[in-house]
Design a protein around this motif. Sequence first.
Motif, PDB file in Angstrom:
ATOM      1  N   THR A   1     -11.088  34.675  14.165  1.00 40.92           N
ATOM      2  CA  THR A   1     -11.478  35.352  12.930  1.00 40.92           C
ATOM      3  C   THR A   1     -10.366  35.288  11.877  1.00 40.92           C
ATOM      4  O   THR A   1     -10.658  35.184  10.686  1.00 40.92           O
ATOM      5  N   ALA A   2      -9.108  35.321  12.320  1.00 43.21           N
ATOM      6  CA  ALA A   2      -7.996  35.187  11.374  1.00 43.21           C
ATOM      7  C   ALA A   2      -7.983  33.797  10.753  1.00 43.21           C
ATOM      8  O   ALA A   2      -7.734  33.643   9.551  1.00 43.21           O
ATOM      9  N   TRP A   3      -8.260  32.777  11.554  1.00 40.71           N
ATOM     10  CA  TRP A   3      -8.326  31.409  11.046  1.00 40.71           C
ATOM     11  C   TRP A   3      -9.458  31.272  10.028  1.00 40.71           C
ATOM     12  O   TRP A   3      -9.279  30.679   8.959  1.00 40.71           O
ATOM     13  N   ALA A   4     -10.615  31.829  10.344  1.00 39.19           N
ATOM     14  CA  ALA A   4     -11.751  31.754   9.421  1.00 39.19           C
ATOM     15  C   ALA A   4     -11.434  32.475   8.111  1.00 39.19           C
ATOM     16  O   ALA A   4     -11.736  31.966   7.020  1.00 39.19           O
ATOM     17  N   PHE A   5     -10.812  33.642   8.195  1.00 42.37           N
ATOM     18  CA  PHE A   5     -10.474  34.401   6.990  1.00 42.37           C
ATOM     19  C   PHE A   5      -9.441  33.664   6.140  1.00 42.37           C
ATOM     20  O   PHE A   5      -9.608  33.536   4.927  1.00 42.37           O
ATOM     21  N   ALA A   6      -8.398  33.149   6.767  1.00 42.40           N
ATOM     22  CA  ALA A   6      -7.363  32.419   6.026  1.00 42.40           C
ATOM     23  C   ALA A   6      -7.935  31.162   5.384  1.00 42.40           C
ATOM     24  O   ALA A   6      -7.622  30.839   4.233  1.00 42.40           O
ATOM     25  N   ASP A   7      -8.799  30.472   6.099  1.00 43.75           N
ATOM     26  CA  ASP A   7      -9.398  29.261   5.545  1.00 43.75           C
ATOM     27  C   ASP A   7     -10.326  29.587   4.382  1.00 43.75           C
ATOM     28  O   ASP A   7     -10.359  28.852   3.393  1.00 43.75           O
ATOM     29  N   ALA A   8     -11.059  30.681   4.486  1.00 39.76           N
ATOM     30  CA  ALA A   8     -11.945  31.079   3.388  1.00 39.76           C
ATOM     31  C   ALA A   8     -11.151  31.422   2.135  1.00 39.76           C
ATOM     32  O   ALA A   8     -11.635  31.216   1.012  1.00 39.76           O
ATOM     33  N   LEU A   9      -9.936  31.915   2.311  1.00 42.13           N
ATOM     34  CA  LEU A   9      -9.110  32.262   1.154  1.00 42.13           C
ATOM     35  C   LEU A   9      -8.492  31.050   0.467  1.00 42.13           C
ATOM     36  O   LEU A   9      -8.299  31.064  -0.747  1.00 42.13           O
ATOM     37  N   VAL A  10      -8.172  30.000   1.220  1.00 45.10           N
ATOM     38  CA  VAL A  10      -7.458  28.865   0.627  1.00 45.10           C
ATOM     39  C   VAL A  10      -8.388  27.803   0.048  1.00 45.10           C
ATOM     40  O   VAL A  10      -7.935  26.960  -0.727  1.00 45.10           O
ATOM     41  N   ARG A  11      -9.648  27.818   0.387  1.00 47.20           N
ATOM     42  CA  ARG A  11     -10.588  26.825  -0.166  1.00 47.20           C
ATOM     43  C   ARG A  11     -10.929  27.174  -1.607  1.00 47.20           C
ATOM     44  O   ARG A  11     -11.062  28.343  -1.958  1.00 47.20           O
ATOM     45  N   PRO A  12     -11.100  26.161  -2.465  1.00 45.90           N
ATOM     46  CA  PRO A  12     -11.433  26.438  -3.874  1.00 45.90           C
ATOM     47  C   PRO A  12     -12.846  27.011  -4.012  1.00 45.90           C
ATOM     48  O   PRO A  12     -13.761  26.617  -3.298  1.00 45.90           O
ATOM     49  N   ALA A  13     -12.994  27.921  -4.940  1.00 43.74           N
ATOM     50  CA  ALA A  13     -14.280  28.594  -5.148  1.00 43.74           C
ATOM     51  C   ALA A  13     -15.367  27.626  -5.593  1.00 43.74           C
ATOM     52  O   ALA A  13     -16.537  27.805  -5.259  1.00 43.74           O
ATOM     53  N   SER A  14     -14.992  26.600  -6.315  1.00 43.88           N
ATOM     54  CA  SER A  14     -15.998  25.637  -6.788  1.00 43.88           C
ATOM     55  C   SER A  14     -16.619  24.856  -5.633  1.00 43.88           C
ATOM     56  O   SER A  14     -17.760  24.402  -5.737  1.00 43.88           O
ATOM     57  N   GLY A  15     -15.898  24.699  -4.547  1.00 48.41           N
ATOM     58  CA  GLY A  15     -16.436  23.978  -3.394  1.00 48.41           C
ATOM     59  C   GLY A  15     -17.585  24.701  -2.732  1.00 48.41           C
ATOM     60  O   GLY A  15     -18.532  24.077  -2.250  1.00 48.41           O
ATOM     61  N   TYR A  16     -17.543  26.015  -2.715  1.00 50.03           N
ATOM     62  CA  TYR A  16     -18.624  26.794  -2.120  1.00 50.03           C
ATOM     63  C   TYR A  16     -19.911  26.622  -2.916  1.00 50.03           C
ATOM     64  O   TYR A  16     -20.980  26.452  -2.355  1.00 50.03           O
ATOM     65  N   VAL A  17     -19.782  26.678  -4.228  1.00 47.84           N
ATOM     66  CA  VAL A  17     -20.950  26.541  -5.093  1.00 47.84           C
ATOM     67  C   VAL A  17     -21.504  25.127  -5.011  1.00 47.84           C
ATOM     68  O   VAL A  17     -22.712  24.916  -4.915  1.00 47.84           O
ATOM     69  N   ALA A  18     -20.607  24.130  -5.015  1.00 45.83           N
ATOM     70  CA  ALA A  18     -21.042  22.739  -4.957  1.00 45.83           C
ATOM     71  C   ALA A  18     -21.727  22.415  -3.627  1.00 45.83           C
ATOM     72  O   ALA A  18     -22.628  21.580  -3.582  1.00 45.83           O
ATOM     73  N   ALA A  19     -21.303  23.066  -2.558  1.00 41.75           N
ATOM     74  CA  ALA A  19     -21.911  22.834  -1.245  1.00 41.75           C
ATOM     75  C   ALA A  19     -23.192  23.640  -1.053  1.00 41.75           C
ATOM     76  O   ALA A  19     -23.883  23.477  -0.046  1.00 41.75           O
ATOM     77  N   GLY A  20     -23.507  24.512  -1.985  1.00 46.02           N
ATOM     78  CA  GLY A  20     -24.719  25.316  -1.880  1.00 46.02           C
ATOM     79  C   GLY A  20     -24.593  26.447  -0.874  1.00 46.02           C
ATOM     80  O   GLY A  20     -25.592  26.885  -0.304  1.00 46.02           O
ATOM     81  N   LYS A  21     -23.390  26.921  -0.669  1.00 44.78           N
ATOM     82  CA  LYS A  21     -23.143  28.011   0.279  1.00 44.78           C
ATOM     83  C   LYS A  21     -22.921  29.315  -0.482  1.00 44.78           C
ATOM     84  O   LYS A  21     -22.865  29.332  -1.702  1.00 44.78           O
ATOM     85  N   LEU A  22     -22.782  30.395   0.260  1.00 49.65           N
ATOM     86  CA  LEU A  22     -22.443  31.683  -0.325  1.00 49.65           C
ATOM     87  C   LEU A  22     -21.110  31.562  -1.056  1.00 49.65           C
ATOM     88  O   LEU A  22     -20.286  30.716  -0.720  1.00 49.65           O
ATOM     89  N   THR A  23     -20.864  32.381  -2.040  1.00 50.25           N
ATOM     90  CA  THR A  23     -19.654  32.267  -2.856  1.00 50.25           C
ATOM     91  C   THR A  23     -18.393  32.559  -2.043  1.00 50.25           C
ATOM     92  O   THR A  23     -18.448  33.124  -0.954  1.00 50.25           O
ATOM     93  N   LYS A  24     -17.261  32.170  -2.619  1.00 46.52           N
ATOM     94  CA  LYS A  24     -15.979  32.395  -1.956  1.00 46.52           C
ATOM     95  C   LYS A  24     -15.715  33.877  -1.690  1.00 46.52           C
ATOM     96  O   LYS A  24     -15.316  34.234  -0.574  1.00 46.52           O
ATOM     97  N   PRO A  25     -15.921  34.778  -2.683  1.00 45.73           N
ATOM     98  CA  PRO A  25     -15.708  36.199  -2.376  1.00 45.73           C
ATOM     99  C   PRO A  25     -16.630  36.710  -1.265  1.00 45.73           C
ATOM    100  O   PRO A  25     -16.236  37.563  -0.470  1.00 45.73           O
TER     101      PRO A  25
END
Length: 95
Positions: free
Chosen positions: A20-44
């Motif tokens: 869970t720590a790995w998932a949380f840290a990775d979610a924080l370092v990925r750019p927010a635009s990538g989430y939108v471009a991939a059609g996933k839930l937003t970074k926040p």
Amino acid sequence: MGVFDGWLLLILYWASLALTAWAFADALVRPASGYVAAGKLTKPGWAAITGLALLIIFWQKTPMSLLGLPAVIAAVVYLVDVRPAVRGLSSGNSW
């Protein structure tokens, strides 16, 4: 509880905490635009889900609980589904 059971639950706790720590840290370092471009839930949204999963595992002291199992599942969903999609878009072209 036997010695084996105690060690098994301790290993499960530390493994789920690391996951869970790995998932949380990775979610924080990925750019927010990538989430939108991939059609996933937003970074926040993913940062909140994985952060809450991390806190639940940390406070519960066991992944084998009513809240612990969904927390681990949320981290696994992020790492297996969202992370590859966001990582693939944010890496760009290697040329």
